[in-house]
Write a protein that holds these residues in place. Sequence first.
Motif, mmCIF file in Angstrom:
data_model
loop_
_atom_site.group_PDB
_atom_site.id
_atom_site.type_symbol
_atom_site.label_atom_id
_atom_site.label_comp_id
_atom_site.label_asym_id
_atom_site.label_seq_id
_atom_site.Cartn_x
_atom_site.Cartn_y
_atom_site.Cartn_z
ATOM 1 N N LEU A 97 0.847 -1.192 0.000
ATOM 2 C CA LEU A 97 0.000 0.000 0.000
ATOM 3 C C LEU A 97 0.884 1.243 0.000
ATOM 4 O O LEU A 97 1.962 1.248 0.594
ATOM 5 C CB LEU A 97 -0.893 0.034 1.238
ATOM 6 C CG LEU A 97 -1.746 -1.197 1.540
ATOM 7 C CD1 LEU A 97 -2.575 -0.957 2.798
ATOM 8 C CD2 LEU A 97 -2.644 -1.544 0.372
ATOM 9 N N GLN A 99 0.803 5.942 -0.697
ATOM 10 C CA GLN A 99 0.189 7.215 -1.075
ATOM 11 C C GLN A 99 1.297 8.166 -1.522
ATOM 12 O O GLN A 99 2.483 7.854 -1.401
ATOM 13 C CB GLN A 99 -0.601 7.806 0.095
ATOM 14 C CG GLN A 99 -1.827 6.987 0.487
ATOM 15 C CD GLN A 99 -2.484 7.493 1.756
ATOM 16 O OE1 GLN A 99 -1.826 7.706 2.772
ATOM 17 N NE2 GLN A 99 -3.791 7.692 1.709
ATOM 18 N N ASN A 108 -3.856 9.999 -3.046
ATOM 19 C CA ASN A 108 -3.624 8.751 -3.759
ATOM 20 C C ASN A 108 -3.018 9.066 -5.119
ATOM 21 O O ASN A 108 -3.182 10.166 -5.651
ATOM 22 C CB ASN A 108 -4.920 7.959 -3.912
ATOM 23 C CG ASN A 108 -5.331 7.291 -2.615
ATOM 24 O OD1 ASN A 108 -4.508 7.118 -1.705
ATOM 25 N ND2 ASN A 108 -6.589 6.917 -2.500
ATOM 26 N N ASP A 109 -2.308 8.099 -5.664
ATOM 27 C CA ASP A 109 -1.604 8.248 -6.938
ATOM 28 C C ASP A 109 -2.622 8.422 -8.064
ATOM 29 O O ASP A 109 -3.418 7.518 -8.326
ATOM 30 C CB ASP A 109 -0.747 7.002 -7.172
ATOM 31 C CG ASP A 109 0.142 7.100 -8.397
ATOM 32 O OD1 ASP A 109 -0.102 7.969 -9.253
ATOM 33 O OD2 ASP A 109 1.066 6.273 -8.509
ATOM 34 N N ASN A 112 -2.849 5.597 -10.674
ATOM 35 C CA ASN A 112 -3.151 4.228 -10.231
ATOM 36 C C ASN A 112 -4.607 4.136 -9.789
ATOM 37 O O ASN A 112 -4.992 4.728 -8.776
ATOM 38 C CB ASN A 112 -2.216 3.842 -9.078
ATOM 39 C CG ASN A 112 -2.363 2.377 -8.668
ATOM 40 O OD1 ASN A 112 -3.198 1.659 -9.193
ATOM 41 N ND2 ASN A 112 -1.534 1.953 -7.739
ATOM 42 N N VAL A 113 -5.412 3.393 -10.538
ATOM 43 C CA VAL A 113 -6.842 3.288 -10.228
ATOM 44 C C VAL A 113 -7.121 2.237 -9.152
ATOM 45 O O VAL A 113 -8.246 2.124 -8.670
ATOM 46 C CB VAL A 113 -7.661 2.933 -11.486
ATOM 47 C CG1 VAL A 113 -7.501 3.995 -12.549
ATOM 48 C CG2 VAL A 113 -7.273 1.557 -12.042
ATOM 49 N N TYR A 114 -6.119 1.465 -8.752
ATOM 50 C CA TYR A 114 -6.342 0.352 -7.834
ATOM 51 C C TYR A 114 -6.193 0.822 -6.394
ATOM 52 O O TYR A 114 -5.124 1.254 -5.962
ATOM 53 C CB TYR A 114 -5.379 -0.795 -8.149
ATOM 54 C CG TYR A 114 -5.560 -1.274 -9.564
ATOM 55 C CD1 TYR A 114 -6.690 -2.010 -9.922
ATOM 56 C CD2 TYR A 114 -4.638 -0.953 -10.555
ATOM 57 C CE1 TYR A 114 -6.890 -2.421 -11.226
ATOM 58 C CE2 TYR A 114 -4.825 -1.372 -11.865
ATOM 59 C CZ TYR A 114 -5.954 -2.101 -12.196
ATOM 60 O OH TYR A 114 -6.148 -2.507 -13.490
ATOM 61 N N GLN A 115 -7.299 0.728 -5.640
ATOM 62 C CA GLN A 115 -7.329 1.248 -4.282
ATOM 63 C C GLN A 115 -7.983 0.244 -3.338
ATOM 64 O O GLN A 115 -8.809 -0.576 -3.737
ATOM 65 C CB GLN A 115 -8.100 2.571 -4.222
ATOM 66 C CG GLN A 115 -7.490 3.680 -5.064
ATOM 67 C CD GLN A 115 -8.255 4.989 -4.933
ATOM 68 O OE1 GLN A 115 -9.187 5.113 -4.149
ATOM 69 N NE2 GLN A 115 -7.836 5.977 -5.698
ATOM 70 N N THR A 122 -8.164 5.239 2.417
ATOM 71 C CA THR A 122 -7.995 4.460 1.198
ATOM 72 C C THR A 122 -6.552 4.630 0.718
ATOM 73 O O THR A 122 -5.965 5.701 0.840
ATOM 74 C CB THR A 122 -8.959 4.909 0.085
ATOM 75 O OG1 THR A 122 -8.740 6.298 -0.192
ATOM 76 C CG2 THR A 122 -10.401 4.664 0.485
ATOM 77 N N ASN A 124 -3.613 3.377 -2.459
ATOM 78 C CA ASN A 124 -3.276 2.655 -3.687
ATOM 79 C C ASN A 124 -2.555 1.373 -3.317
ATOM 80 O O ASN A 124 -1.938 1.272 -2.254
ATOM 81 C CB ASN A 124 -2.349 3.489 -4.579
ATOM 82 C CG ASN A 124 -3.046 4.680 -5.194
ATOM 83 O OD1 ASN A 124 -2.685 5.808 -4.912
ATOM 84 N ND2 ASN A 124 -4.039 4.436 -6.032
ATOM 85 N N TYR A 125 -2.634 0.380 -4.204
ATOM 86 C CA TYR A 125 -1.873 -0.834 -3.957
ATOM 87 C C TYR A 125 -1.273 -1.361 -5.245
ATOM 88 O O TYR A 125 -1.691 -1.006 -6.352
ATOM 89 C CB TYR A 125 -2.739 -1.915 -3.296
ATOM 90 C CG TYR A 125 -3.737 -2.605 -4.202
ATOM 91 C CD1 TYR A 125 -3.391 -3.783 -4.874
ATOM 92 C CD2 TYR A 125 -5.021 -2.097 -4.376
ATOM 93 C CE1 TYR A 125 -4.304 -4.418 -5.701
ATOM 94 C CE2 TYR A 125 -5.936 -2.733 -5.196
ATOM 95 C CZ TYR A 125 -5.575 -3.899 -5.853
ATOM 96 O OH TYR A 125 -6.478 -4.523 -6.671
ATOM 97 N N PHE A 126 -0.263 -2.211 -5.112
ATOM 98 C CA PHE A 126 0.333 -2.919 -6.237
ATOM 99 C C PHE A 126 0.882 -4.244 -5.725
ATOM 100 O O PHE A 126 1.092 -4.429 -4.513
ATOM 101 C CB PHE A 126 1.443 -2.093 -6.901
ATOM 102 C CG PHE A 126 2.619 -1.799 -6.008
ATOM 103 C CD1 PHE A 126 3.720 -2.653 -5.951
ATOM 104 C CD2 PHE A 126 2.631 -0.663 -5.207
ATOM 105 C CE1 PHE A 126 4.793 -2.386 -5.124
ATOM 106 C CE2 PHE A 126 3.717 -0.383 -4.368
ATOM 107 C CZ PHE A 126 4.799 -1.255 -4.322
#
Length: 395
Positions: A97, A99, A108-109, A112-115, A122, A124-126
């Motif tokens: 996770l 930010q 949030n980034d 990056n749409v993945y949250q 909330t 972001n994650y990868f």
Amino acid sequence: MLKNIIIISLWLGSLGLQHIAAQENIHPTEKKRMISPEVHANNSVTFRVYAPHAQRLSVVGNWMDRNATAGAGKQAMQKEGSYWSYTTGALPSDLFLYQIDVDGAVFNDPLNVYQIRDVNNTFNYFLTGGEQAAWYKVYDVPHGTMSTRWYKSPTLDKTRRLTVYTPPNYEAGKGKYPVLYLLHGMGGDEEAWPSLGRVGQILDNMIASAKVKPMLVVMPNGHVSNTAAPGESSRGQYPIDFFTPDVGSGKMEESFSDIIDFIERNYRVKKQKAARAIAGLSMGGSHTLFISSYLPQTFDYIGLFSAAFKMNDNAENPVFRDFEKNLVRQRDDGYKLYWIGMGKKDFLYKTGEQYRELLDDKQMKYTYYESEGGHTWSNWRLYLTEFLPKLFRNN
């Protein structure tokens, strides 16, 4: 309200973050699409942010040591034209996770749409590459179903919400399955294990690889003063509390039979002790150890992930008052697995040591797994992947 939206938009624009909602994340002056985060073959990761007028940008990630000296916990980004960037060293195989800190304000980034929501924030994650993170990814394998259900709890006089994972082909079949009841921590709810814990991905992948038996996983809401996750109940969009009034009251433990009854009435599950498991993290670990001893003839598999012990001084509740006697009953009734996982840097490490001393004193057999790190989802996902293959092998 409109005035506030305009003011916020102008402020973001002054930082050069105007393209937050731009299609394809391409700024009009850029020739190519920028990627953030970009995970490289060696598990290093590059972050990029378009912010031509900002003075200082940093990446704030949960792989960084936020308890170290001043300046730790975030890494400065370097400006390259209109963009800022930062590349990590090689990271472990995991889900992370993060930010972006822009001149002291955290966002949030925008690329990056993945949250994921964690308690009241909330992030972001990868995912990086490697063996452990592979369990957390989606592959072209048969998929189970993740659904939310409402159930009546006569003990609490409420209708409450829980999440159920059913294995691949459950709907088309007629067979009966074992059940794992999986409990979240103090900041969680019935959405925590499916999102932060990657339960659906882990089960799909482990079932497909024949590492675990097909099973149902039931993930209830452990805060009995709430009926559902934030925004999913008649309370509406209320402020999210970390420490709700019910924590440590014993009400979750007392009412847990209502959850089992609902599952066994509404799903094709085996109803024997040998076909039931219960596990939980932190507060959910506390719930697990008390529920499994309070209902000693119910579960053959018990998992404690960074478990808390007693959450308050409510000694009058029978769940707590008779705990040591209940442990002896649990021992005498027998079980197949009592599994304990704890991180070396967990703030509950000493609590875990003291609890294992109690189990030793009561001659309760258990399996202990110690990992690096602390009180983190990184460890709890790891513990789940270690615990699952040990369940229901003879069922």
